[in-house]
Design a protein around this motif. Structure first.
Motif, mmCIF file in Angstrom:
data_model
loop_
_atom_site.group_PDB
_atom_site.id
_atom_site.type_symbol
_atom_site.label_atom_id
_atom_site.label_comp_id
_atom_site.label_asym_id
_atom_site.label_seq_id
_atom_site.Cartn_x
_atom_site.Cartn_y
_atom_site.Cartn_z
ATOM 1 N N ALA A 115 0.840 -1.210 0.000
ATOM 2 C CA ALA A 115 0.000 0.000 0.000
ATOM 3 C C ALA A 115 0.870 1.253 0.000
ATOM 4 C CB ALA A 115 -0.928 -0.018 1.206
ATOM 5 N N ALA A 116 1.963 1.218 0.773
ATOM 6 C CA ALA A 116 2.869 2.375 0.805
ATOM 7 C C ALA A 116 3.505 2.600 -0.551
ATOM 8 C CB ALA A 116 3.947 2.148 1.869
ATOM 9 N N VAL A 117 3.872 1.519 -1.229
ATOM 10 C CA VAL A 117 4.477 1.623 -2.563
ATOM 11 C C VAL A 117 3.497 2.236 -3.552
ATOM 12 C CG1 VAL A 117 5.256 0.224 -4.521
ATOM 13 C CG2 VAL A 117 6.164 -0.213 -2.236
ATOM 14 N N ASP A 118 2.221 1.869 -3.452
ATOM 15 C CA ASP A 118 1.212 2.430 -4.356
ATOM 16 C C ASP A 118 0.839 3.859 -4.003
ATOM 17 O OD1 ASP A 118 1.024 0.213 -5.985
ATOM 18 O OD2 ASP A 118 -0.560 -0.727 -4.799
ATOM 19 N N LYS A 119 1.073 4.242 -2.770
ATOM 20 C CA LYS A 119 0.696 5.582 -2.314
ATOM 21 C C LYS A 119 1.811 6.601 -2.547
ATOM 22 C CE LYS A 119 -1.037 7.869 1.925
ATOM 23 N NZ LYS A 119 -2.401 8.163 1.450
ATOM 24 N N LEU A 120 3.065 6.161 -2.429
ATOM 25 C CA LEU A 120 4.212 7.051 -2.446
ATOM 26 C C LEU A 120 4.984 6.938 -3.761
ATOM 27 C CD1 LEU A 120 5.458 6.268 1.182
ATOM 28 C CD2 LEU A 120 4.014 8.187 0.447
ATOM 29 N N ASN A 121 6.005 7.771 -3.901
ATOM 30 C CA ASN A 121 6.908 7.723 -5.045
ATOM 31 C C ASN A 121 7.801 6.489 -4.924
ATOM 32 O OD1 ASN A 121 9.641 8.289 -6.338
ATOM 33 N ND2 ASN A 121 8.438 9.987 -7.158
ATOM 34 N N ARG A 122 7.746 5.590 -5.907
ATOM 35 C CA ARG A 122 8.431 4.295 -5.790
ATOM 36 C C ARG A 122 9.944 4.439 -5.783
ATOM 37 N NH1 ARG A 122 3.882 1.592 -9.778
ATOM 38 N NH2 ARG A 122 2.376 1.174 -8.107
ATOM 39 N N LYS A 123 10.474 5.358 -6.564
ATOM 40 C CA LYS A 123 11.912 5.606 -6.551
ATOM 41 C C LYS A 123 12.357 6.057 -5.166
ATOM 42 C CE LYS A 123 15.391 8.747 -8.489
ATOM 43 N NZ LYS A 123 15.660 9.801 -9.512
ATOM 44 N N ARG A 124 11.627 6.962 -4.549
ATOM 45 C CA ARG A 124 12.003 7.439 -3.219
ATOM 46 C C ARG A 124 11.865 6.344 -2.167
ATOM 47 N NH1 ARG A 124 8.764 13.243 -3.576
ATOM 48 N NH2 ARG A 124 10.114 14.173 -5.185
ATOM 49 N N VAL A 125 10.880 5.476 -2.337
ATOM 50 C CA VAL A 125 10.724 4.353 -1.396
ATOM 51 C C VAL A 125 11.965 3.466 -1.433
ATOM 52 C CG1 VAL A 125 9.468 2.203 -0.989
ATOM 53 C CG2 VAL A 125 8.208 4.313 -1.402
ATOM 54 N N MET A 126 12.467 3.145 -2.624
ATOM 55 C CA MET A 126 13.655 2.300 -2.736
ATOM 56 C C MET A 126 14.892 2.981 -2.156
ATOM 57 S SD MET A 126 13.371 0.297 -6.386
ATOM 58 C CE MET A 126 13.160 1.770 -7.370
ATOM 59 N N ILE A 127 15.051 4.275 -2.430
ATOM 60 C CA ILE A 127 16.190 5.017 -1.893
ATOM 61 C C ILE A 127 16.131 5.042 -0.362
ATOM 62 C CG2 ILE A 127 17.202 7.328 -1.712
ATOM 63 C CD1 ILE A 127 16.396 7.720 -4.680
ATOM 64 N N PHE A 128 14.951 5.289 0.183
ATOM 65 C CA PHE A 128 14.775 5.294 1.641
ATOM 66 C C PHE A 128 15.099 3.925 2.236
ATOM 67 C CE2 PHE A 128 11.792 4.448 5.193
ATOM 68 C CZ PHE A 128 12.318 5.346 6.111
ATOM 69 N N ALA A 129 14.631 2.863 1.570
ATOM 70 C CA ALA A 129 14.874 1.511 2.077
ATOM 71 C C ALA A 129 16.362 1.181 2.068
ATOM 72 C CB ALA A 129 14.093 0.498 1.245
ATOM 73 N N ASP A 130 17.063 1.534 0.991
ATOM 74 C CA ASP A 130 18.499 1.264 0.936
ATOM 75 C C ASP A 130 19.254 2.082 1.985
ATOM 76 O OD1 ASP A 130 18.829 -0.783 -0.831
ATOM 77 O OD2 ASP A 130 19.343 0.461 -2.556
ATOM 78 N N ALA A 131 18.881 3.358 2.166
ATOM 79 C CA ALA A 131 19.553 4.187 3.164
ATOM 80 C C ALA A 131 19.369 3.611 4.564
ATOM 81 C CB ALA A 131 19.011 5.619 3.103
ATOM 82 N N ALA A 132 18.159 3.149 4.868
ATOM 83 C CA ALA A 132 17.901 2.555 6.182
ATOM 84 C C ALA A 132 18.712 1.283 6.373
ATOM 85 C CB ALA A 132 16.405 2.268 6.330
#
Length: 398
Positions: free
Chosen positions: A64-81
């Motif tokens: 749901a978060a992936v469909d709601k948010l910018n997918r590129k930013r989700v991946m960048i955030f996940a890698d940074a974490a």
């Protein structure tokens, strides 16, 4: 480079390769460290299980978060974490603060961000490449995974004697950091959303309703669930037991078998685009599930390492013929603003049933010879593929 890769895919491909290699190194380092800290096989198993739990508990919310948010930013955030969390492990270990429980908690948190990363990666591909290139893109991504799962343990074996266990975690963190840099280079086209953004729980219910109404998705999830219930336990738990108990060999032989599996996946990944030009994707998927099952049967008679390696190589050629069509079916047949949730449902199905399958395989291996277990599971999994032909929407998907 665009003559080799579909235009726009290369940054995601190289990021996927590097981060997946990091994932495989992470597994080697994590399991070794938790046993070193606790001396307990039970605790080691629990920490391993902790890495499955986020997909089970939070997978649909991640979608749901992936469909709601910018997918590129989700991946960048996940890698940074993941960079920060992985670096934390050697720091705490060297400082004398690391415990088995704390390591399990960190592993759980890393898995949360991996659970977020995966549906974002799969669902952003249609925003990067032309629809006519999706099969080729999926094949390249699977090939990257095969190379990475082969390269990760090899790199771990090379790094460990020189940099010790702490160096392995720092190398793992570096892979996520490099992956992040390549993700910054992605240029996805804007996502066309056909439904308004809603609160997370509402989006989860909408995703479940979408899957319930779609005969294609219902069939895909059901076949995926039953197939993984039979196949994944022997693949993950049964393989080391087969090498140790049936062949009577050690860790080096197990590594050789794993290398054969990775090599077969790489070969299969490059064959998928050629077959997809001649057959509907739904039928490729079903034939591949049949192949995936029945190629376990000859393990009943294998009595040498060479024979086992050959069988694993042949078996694993069929794996991309399951993964690539399943991925591209979702990418092309599902509305873009639902793809994150559908991918998370598939991932939940795979992970949840794999965990159950691993437990059942371990118990079954206590009461029957492991080579007979492979043969039995192979027949059952092959029959699952045959039963999938009852789902017209799936078998007729072009």
């Amino acid at each position: 480079m665009t003559r080799i890769f579909p235009k726009g895919l290369f940054p995601l491909w190289i990021a996927g390769f590097i981060s997946t290699a990091g994932d495989s190194m992470h597994q080697v380092a994590l399991m070794w460290l938790v046993y070193e800290l606790t001396g307990s096989a039970t605790v080691t198993g629990l920490v391993g299980m902790a890495q499955y739990l986020p997909s089970v508990f939070f997978g649909i919310f991640a979608g749901a978060a992936v469909d709601k948010l910018n997918r590129k930013r989700v991946m960048i955030f996940a890698d940074a974490a993941r960079v920060l969390l992985v670096v934390l492990i050697p720091i705490l270990y060297v400082g004398g603060y690391m415990t088995g429980m704390l390591l399990g908690l960190i592993a759980f948190m890393i898995a949360i961000f991996t659970t977020l990363f995966m549906p974002a990666r799969d669902s952003i591909i249609p925003q990067l490449v032309d629809s006519t290139d999706l099969i080729k893109a999926g094949s390249y991504m699977q090939a990257a995974g095969g190379f990475a799962y082969f390269a990760g343990p090899v790199l771990a074996a090379a790094i460990l004697p020189v940099a010790k266990l702490t160096g392995l975690f720092y190398a793992d963190a570096a892979t996520y950091a490099v992956s992040l840099l390549f993700l910054l280079c992605l240029r996805p086209r804007p996502l066309v959303r056909k439904t308004p953004s809603s609160p997370a729980w509402t989006m989860v219910k909408q995703g479940l309703g979408y899957a319930r109404r779609s005969s294609l998705i219902r069939g895909l999830l059901l076949i995926t669930a039953i197939d993984n219930l039979f196949i994944m336990g022997p693949a993950l738990v049964g393989t080391p037991l087969y090498v140790r108990l049936h062949l009577g060999l050690g860790a080096g032989a197990y590594a050789a078998v794993q290398g054969s599996f990775a090599a077969g996946m790489i070969v299969g990944s490059f064959l998928v685009p050629f077959i997809s030009k001649r057959m509907k994707r739904g039928r490729i998927l079903l034939w591949a599930i049949i192949f995936d099952g029945f190629t376990f049967v000859p393990f009943l008679w294998a009595d040498s390492l060479l024979a086992a390696m050959l069988l694993w190589f042949v078996h694993s050629i069929g794996v991309p013929f399951i993964l690539v069509p399943r991925t591209t079916i979702i990418q092309t047949c599902i509305s873009e603003d639902y793809q994150g949730r559908i991918f998370s449902m598939v991932n939940l199905t795979v992970v949840g049933l794999s965990a159950i399958s691993c437990g059942l395989t371990g118990m079954a291996a206590e009461v029957m010879p492991v080579n007979w277990l492979f043969a039995l599971i192979g027949v059952l999994a092959g029959l699952v593929g045959l039963s999938g032909w009852m789902f017209k929407a799936l078998r007729e998907t072009a």
